[in-house]
Scaffold this active site. Structure first.
Site, PDB file in Angstrom:
ATOM      1  N   LYS A 192     -18.647 -30.308  16.118  1.00  0.00           N
ATOM      2  CA  LYS A 192     -19.593 -30.653  15.050  1.00  0.00           C
ATOM      3  C   LYS A 192     -20.617 -29.535  14.959  1.00  0.00           C
ATOM      4  O   LYS A 192     -21.414 -29.305  15.876  1.00  0.00           O
ATOM      5  CB  LYS A 192     -20.283 -31.982  15.338  1.00  0.00           C
ATOM      6  CG  LYS A 192     -21.268 -32.415  14.257  1.00  0.00           C
ATOM      7  CD  LYS A 192     -21.877 -33.764  14.606  1.00  0.00           C
ATOM      8  CE  LYS A 192     -22.863 -34.217  13.551  1.00  0.00           C
ATOM      9  NZ  LYS A 192     -23.455 -35.543  13.890  1.00  0.00           N
ATOM     10  N   LYS A 245     -16.066 -31.045  12.122  1.00  0.00           N
ATOM     11  CA  LYS A 245     -17.023 -31.389  11.068  1.00  0.00           C
ATOM     12  C   LYS A 245     -17.995 -30.234  10.900  1.00  0.00           C
ATOM     13  O   LYS A 245     -18.561 -29.793  11.897  1.00  0.00           O
ATOM     14  CB  LYS A 245     -17.769 -32.668  11.458  1.00  0.00           C
ATOM     15  CG  LYS A 245     -18.809 -33.133  10.446  1.00  0.00           C
ATOM     16  CD  LYS A 245     -19.535 -34.380  10.936  1.00  0.00           C
ATOM     17  CE  LYS A 245     -20.547 -34.838   9.901  1.00  0.00           C
ATOM     18  NZ  LYS A 245     -21.327 -36.001  10.386  1.00  0.00           N
TER      19      LYS A 245
END
Length: 322
Positions: A192, A245
């Site tokens: 992330k 992400k």
């Protein structure tokens, strides 16, 4: 002589030789649940996405199912926040009530819960700090364990830790196993990045940090080897699915992950990516096929699971372009 265009002559031939395809089985739809009654309020920076109160899920879950959606990722916006994120692990918290409600409406809907602290802490951070300077990792991990367990107790099928704390997958796996929830899987936000493309989400989740930023725990946008390290650690700790992400700007990371790891790879087309494409389509700068193309590109790069706010539109787009 080899002529690749021979296999492009018509739609039937193109379908026969297509290497990548999309189906509703590939997609997870994120939703935002809020306190109150009768709330269905459009999120200003994320058009066609809504804040929903739990009572509205009776109608909305049926709509989701009619559009082919089989999996939901739940984000909650609580009624109160404090320094220890106590509303995040409240057995009667917003996410816990939403999980129970969705399972009551449709027991076959796969329910995934975001496990993080930013929406529930009064400073908007995903972790606890020592005097706003250094991360208090042990305290943060203990709270995350409580949050994940409370979601499992409510009936979640899968938990998705998004905090990026070192060791959180192992801590969550242990508490779930020790509490009789071996069947609850973990989809880890493994890579992330500290991206600029989360802005609309932070408005939707009311989670803008009150000081500093999240670069102390989210990944540097210039790093790819580090992403592989993060994923390898999550595999060792017991993750069932690894996530990248954002998705659209990190297709190279998705590809590397798919080539290196045997676990399913999920990719999150985040709020900023959604807003850019949605607004371009609505403004007439792109046609609607751009939505389908953006999702197919994520799948082609190696993701077996795509998390997208476009899930409500995908069934119709597959029928048109798939």
């Amino acid at each position: 002589m080899n002529r690749p265009t021979r296999l492009r002559n018509n739609g039937v031939i193109r379908g026969l030789v297509r290497e990548t395809s999309l189906s509703m089985d590939d997609v997870i739809y994120p939703i935002f649940v809020v306190e109150g009654e009768g709330v269905k309020r459009e999120i200003p920076s994320m058009k066609n996405q809504f804040h929903l109160s739990v009572d509205m899920l009776d109608e909305e879950v049926g709509v989701f199912k009619s559009k082919g959606i089989k999996s939901l990722l739940i984000f909650g916006t609580p009624g109160y926040k404090d320094h220890k994120a106590s509303s995040a692990f409240d057995c009667d918290g917003i996410v816990q009530r939403a999980v129970r409600k969705i399972k009551e409406i449709d027991s076959e809907m796969l329910v995934i819960t975001d496990v993080c602290l930013c929406q529930y802490k009064d400073d908007g951070h995903c972790c606890v700090y020592h005097k706003n300077i250094q991360i208090d990792r042990e305290t943060t991990l203990e709270i995350l364990r409580q949050v994940a367990l409370s979601h499992a107790l409510a009936g979640a099928d899968m938990v998705a830790p998004s905090d990026m704390m070192d060791g959180r997958v192992g801590h969550i796996r242990k508490v779930l196993d020790d509490s009789g929830f071996e069947h609850v899987s973990i989809m880890s936000y493994s890579a992330k990045y500290a991206s600029s493309f989360y802005g609309p989400f932070r408005e939707a989740a009311h989670s803008v940090p009150s000081f500093g930023d999240r670069k102390m725990y989210q990944m540097d946008i210039g790093n790819s080897k580090e992403a592989m390290k993060e994923m390898a650690l999550d595999v060792m700790e017991g993750a069932d699915i690894l996530m990248v992400k954002p998705a659209q700007l990190y297709l190279d990371i998705i590809k590397k992950a798919e080539e290196r790891f045997d676990l399913p790879i999920a990719a999150y087309q985040v709020s900023g990516e959604y807003a850019m494409i949605y607004n371009a389509v609505e403004g007439g700068y792109l046609d609607r096929r751009a939505i389908y193309e953006s999702l197919l590109a994520i799948k082609r790069s190696g993701a077996s699971i795509v998390i997208s706010y476009f899930a409500k539109e995908l069934k119709a787009l597959i029928e048109l372009y798939g």
